[in-house]
Design a protein around this motif. Structure first.
Motif, mmCIF file in Angstrom:
data_model
loop_
_atom_site.group_PDB
_atom_site.id
_atom_site.type_symbol
_atom_site.label_atom_id
_atom_site.label_comp_id
_atom_site.label_asym_id
_atom_site.label_seq_id
_atom_site.Cartn_x
_atom_site.Cartn_y
_atom_site.Cartn_z
ATOM 1 N N SER A 96 0.767 -1.346 0.068
ATOM 2 C CA SER A 96 0.174 0.005 -0.103
ATOM 3 C C SER A 96 0.722 1.268 0.128
ATOM 4 C CB SER A 96 -1.020 0.067 1.167
ATOM 5 O OG SER A 96 -0.331 0.160 2.327
ATOM 6 N N VAL A 97 0.368 2.112 -0.694
ATOM 7 C CA VAL A 97 1.452 3.337 -0.964
ATOM 8 C C VAL A 97 1.661 3.990 0.397
ATOM 9 C CG1 VAL A 97 0.636 3.742 -3.265
ATOM 10 C CG2 VAL A 97 -0.596 5.090 -1.691
ATOM 11 N N PRO A 98 0.964 3.939 1.511
ATOM 12 C CA PRO A 98 1.447 4.724 2.742
ATOM 13 C C PRO A 98 2.611 4.038 3.463
ATOM 14 C CG PRO A 98 -0.980 4.458 2.732
ATOM 15 C CD PRO A 98 -0.607 3.679 1.434
ATOM 16 N N GLU A 99 2.748 2.862 2.642
ATOM 17 C CA GLU A 99 4.155 2.171 3.514
ATOM 18 C C GLU A 99 5.398 2.814 2.940
ATOM 19 O OE1 GLU A 99 3.635 -2.336 3.663
ATOM 20 O OE2 GLU A 99 1.741 -1.746 2.653
ATOM 21 N N GLY A 100 5.359 3.352 1.889
ATOM 22 C CA GLY A 100 6.535 3.893 1.311
ATOM 23 C C GLY A 100 6.957 3.277 0.304
ATOM 24 N N ASP A 101 7.715 4.176 -0.940
ATOM 25 C CA ASP A 101 8.284 3.685 -2.323
ATOM 26 C C ASP A 101 9.484 2.959 -1.924
ATOM 27 O OD1 ASP A 101 10.154 5.550 -1.864
ATOM 28 O OD2 ASP A 101 9.027 6.947 -3.166
#
Ligand SMILES: Nc1nc2c(ncn2[C@@H]2O[C@H](COP(=O)(O)OP(=O)(O)OP(=O)(O)O)[C@@H](O)[C@H]2O)c(=O)[nH]1
Ligand SMILES: [Mg+2]
Length: 223
Positions: free
Chosen positions: A140-145
């Motif tokens: 999920s994008v809130p976890e960081g790229d």
């Protein structure tokens, strides 16, 4: 040295059981998927929307892996599909034996897709083959790229990668190009989907790809 041997034995035994599971799934024409992600990445929500989107065409069954409780199993059973909950009581991943026991409850000749939601964890489940056709790794994008670069093993093993909660992209400053490039460096083959189970954005492409996988598997059997 003893510890290393024990771990090797556990993994060897798991591999044998996973191969047995795979044979059973192939015999019944079942596409088995192992969904892996951190806690809260959106696995259950994605499964809800995937099943809702395809259930008129395909028969689903779900095995839910959680440390404790049956919240996710109840959410999915509400869609009118067979669900079995496994509680690992502290264990950070499912193993092939647990999955074997769980699918005894299903009428396998009625199942097209068996979705296994693994325990929320991006590390432990990587080593344990369950007999799935492929792993679906959800980030999920809130976890960081930076997560594909920091947890490469699981991304290298993925048959499909999903960047989820894409509706939050701007708010969390996730670099899609960076994450895509890092996944590609680790895994040349796996398709990468960018979607939001909440808004439906990108879901169509994922559902189409997944139903294509079922069709090609059934086609292989017929041929
Ligand atoms: N904004 C947004 N929120 C989402 C999306 N998908 C899931 N969520 C939210 O994220 C939270 C966790 O979702 P779940 O589907 O329960 O996540 P999970 O990976 O199954 O969690 P565990 O099974 O506990 O590991 C919930 O509050 C969901 O509503 C999405 O696409 N966009
Ligand atoms: Mg869940």
């Amino acid at each position: 040295m003893t510890e290393i041997k024990i771990l090797k034995n556990i993994l060897d035994e798991n591999r044998h059981r996973a191969d047995d599971n795979r044979q059973v799934f192939n015999k019944h024409g079942i596409l088995a998927l192992n969904f892996i992600a951190s806690p809260g990445a959106g696995k259950t929500t994605l499964l809800e929307k995937t099943i809702f989107g395809l259930k008129d065409r395909l028969n689903f069954a779900v095995i839910e892996g959680d440390i404790t409780g049956d919240y996710d199993a109840r959410r999915l059973a509400a869609l009118g599909i067979p669900v079995v909950q496994i509680n690992t009581e502290g264990g950070c991943h499912l193993d092939a034996g647990m999955v074997h026991r769980a699918y005894q409850d299903f009428r396998l000749d009625k199942v097209d897709i068996l979705a296994v939601e693994n325990v929320g964890n991006l590390v432990c489940p990587a080593e344990f083959d369950l007999g799935e056709a492929f792993k679906v790794v959800v980030l999920s994008v809130p976890e960081g790229d930076d997560k594909p670069a920091k947890y490469p093993l699981i991304f290298s093993e993925a048959g499909a990668v999903i960047f989820s909660k894409i509706d939050l992209l701007k708010a969390v400053n996730f670099g899609l190009d960076k994450a895509r490039a890092d996944v590609r460096r680790i895994n040349r083959e796996a398709p990468i989907f960018e979607l939001s189970a909440a808004t439906g954005q990108g879901m169509g492409e994922w559902l189409e790809w997944l139903s294509g996988k079922v069709e090609s598997m059934k086609g292989d059997e017929a041929g």
